[in-house]
Design a protein around this motif. Structure first.
Motif, PDB file in Angstrom:
ATOM      1  N   GLY A   1     -51.136 -12.354 -51.585  1.00 35.78           N
ATOM      2  CA  GLY A   1     -52.208 -11.481 -51.121  1.00 35.78           C
ATOM      3  C   GLY A   1     -53.440 -12.319 -50.843  1.00 35.78           C
ATOM      4  N   SER A   2     -54.554 -11.961 -51.485  1.00 34.37           N
ATOM      5  CA  SER A   2     -55.815 -12.652 -51.249  1.00 34.37           C
ATOM      6  C   SER A   2     -56.501 -12.992 -52.565  1.00 34.37           C
ATOM      7  CB  SER A   2     -56.745 -11.761 -50.419  1.00 34.37           C
ATOM      8  OG  SER A   2     -58.026 -12.332 -50.316  1.00 34.37           O
TER       9      SER A   2
ATOM     10  N   THR B   1     -50.555   2.407 -48.969  1.00 33.67           N
ATOM     11  CA  THR B   1     -51.198   2.000 -50.218  1.00 33.67           C
ATOM     12  C   THR B   1     -51.408   0.501 -50.203  1.00 33.67           C
ATOM     13  OG1 THR B   1     -49.074   1.764 -51.319  1.00 33.67           O
ATOM     14  CG2 THR B   1     -50.165   3.884 -51.537  1.00 33.67           C
ATOM     15  N   ARG B   2     -52.527   0.086 -50.737  1.00 35.47           N
ATOM     16  CA  ARG B   2     -52.859  -1.339 -50.778  1.00 35.47           C
ATOM     17  C   ARG B   2     -51.978  -2.040 -51.807  1.00 35.47           C
ATOM     18  NH1 ARG B   2     -57.685  -4.887 -50.110  1.00 35.47           N
ATOM     19  NH2 ARG B   2     -57.434  -6.463 -51.721  1.00 35.47           N
ATOM     20  N   GLN B   3     -51.375  -3.117 -51.392  1.00 42.59           N
ATOM     21  CA  GLN B   3     -50.541  -3.901 -52.290  1.00 42.59           C
ATOM     22  C   GLN B   3     -51.444  -4.738 -53.201  1.00 42.59           C
ATOM     23  OE1 GLN B   3     -47.136  -3.720 -52.513  1.00 42.59           O
ATOM     24  NE2 GLN B   3     -47.479  -1.982 -51.165  1.00 42.59           N
ATOM     25  N   PRO B   4     -51.036  -4.977 -54.439  1.00 35.80           N
ATOM     26  CA  PRO B   4     -51.880  -5.754 -55.345  1.00 35.80           C
ATOM     27  C   PRO B   4     -51.952  -7.221 -54.929  1.00 35.80           C
ATOM     28  CG  PRO B   4     -49.769  -5.283 -56.374  1.00 35.80           C
ATOM     29  CD  PRO B   4     -49.800  -4.524 -55.075  1.00 35.80           C
TER      30      PRO B   4
ATOM     31  N   GLY C   1     -50.757 -24.210 -70.122  1.00 32.59           N
ATOM     32  CA  GLY C   1     -50.488 -22.774 -70.144  1.00 32.59           C
ATOM     33  C   GLY C   1     -50.533 -22.174 -68.749  1.00 32.59           C
ATOM     34  N   VAL C   2     -50.362 -20.847 -68.686  1.00 33.40           N
ATOM     35  CA  VAL C   2     -50.388 -20.104 -67.437  1.00 33.40           C
ATOM     36  C   VAL C   2     -51.253 -18.867 -67.613  1.00 33.40           C
ATOM     37  CG1 VAL C   2     -48.127 -20.888 -66.643  1.00 33.40           C
ATOM     38  CG2 VAL C   2     -48.296 -18.792 -67.949  1.00 33.40           C
ATOM     39  N   VAL C   3     -51.841 -18.421 -66.483  1.00 34.00           N
ATOM     40  CA  VAL C   3     -52.617 -17.179 -66.443  1.00 34.00           C
ATOM     41  C   VAL C   3     -52.221 -16.447 -65.175  1.00 34.00           C
ATOM     42  CG1 VAL C   3     -54.912 -16.161 -66.347  1.00 34.00           C
ATOM     43  CG2 VAL C   3     -54.572 -18.269 -67.611  1.00 34.00           C
ATOM     44  N   LEU C   4     -51.921 -15.143 -65.291  1.00 36.57           N
ATOM     45  CA  LEU C   4     -51.605 -14.311 -64.135  1.00 36.57           C
ATOM     46  C   LEU C   4     -52.662 -13.234 -64.036  1.00 36.57           C
ATOM     47  CD1 LEU C   4     -49.652 -13.493 -61.837  1.00 36.57           C
ATOM     48  CD2 LEU C   4     -48.433 -12.100 -63.518  1.00 36.57           C
ATOM     49  N   LEU C   5     -53.283 -13.143 -62.857  1.00 36.31           N
ATOM     50  CA  LEU C   5     -54.321 -12.149 -62.601  1.00 36.31           C
ATOM     51  C   LEU C   5     -53.885 -11.201 -61.506  1.00 36.31           C
ATOM     52  CD1 LEU C   5     -56.035 -15.193 -62.771  1.00 36.31           C
ATOM     53  CD2 LEU C   5     -57.658 -13.472 -63.463  1.00 36.31           C
ATOM     54  N   GLN C   6     -54.335  -9.950 -61.586  1.00 38.54           N
ATOM     55  CA  GLN C   6     -53.986  -8.936 -60.574  1.00 38.54           C
ATOM     56  C   GLN C   6     -55.224  -8.152 -60.191  1.00 38.54           C
ATOM     57  OE1 GLN C   6     -51.114  -6.046 -61.881  1.00 38.54           O
ATOM     58  NE2 GLN C   6     -51.150  -4.956 -59.958  1.00 38.54           N
ATOM     59  N   ARG C   7     -55.308  -7.804 -58.911  1.00 41.79           N
ATOM     60  CA  ARG C   7     -56.384  -6.922 -58.425  1.00 41.79           C
ATOM     61  C   ARG C   7     -55.748  -5.771 -57.711  1.00 41.79           C
ATOM     62  NH1 ARG C   7     -60.745  -9.491 -54.577  1.00 41.79           N
ATOM     63  NH2 ARG C   7     -58.867 -10.264 -53.630  1.00 41.79           N
TER      64      ARG C   7
END
Length: 85
Positions: free
Chosen positions: A37-38, A7-10, A79-85
């Motif tokens: 990741g990327s 499975t692809r890791q996020p 501030g902070v922002v966390l993004l996931q794909r």
């Protein structure tokens, strides 16, 4: 024989940002970025002092696939922002 697919890791991108406190309404600028990741194809815009709006526009494009999973103001100017794909 069955094949097993990994499975692809996020991919995760954490951006910290800040505004110039001496200029009211100044744009949010990137202070630091951490990538697990990327971050392709938006890697070019994730650099210190870049405007966060450009980076987020690229990453949130439907063809790139990132989503904001957490964002928080840590003070009146940062501030902070966390993004996931």
């Amino acid at each position: 024989m069955t094949s097993i697919k990994a499975t692809r890791q996020p991919d995760l991108v954490l951006i910290t940002w800040a505004r110039n406190p001496l200029i009211p309404g100044s744009p949010k600028r990137i202070v630091s970025v951490r990538v697990i990741g990327s971050s392709e194809p938006c890697k070019y815009g994730l650099k210190h002092n870049a405007w966060i709006g450009t980076s987020l526009a690229c990453m949130l494009d439907k063809h790139v696939g990132f989503k904001i999973i957490f964002k928080k103001r840590t003070s009146a100017i940062s501030g902070v922002v966390l993004l996931q794909r």
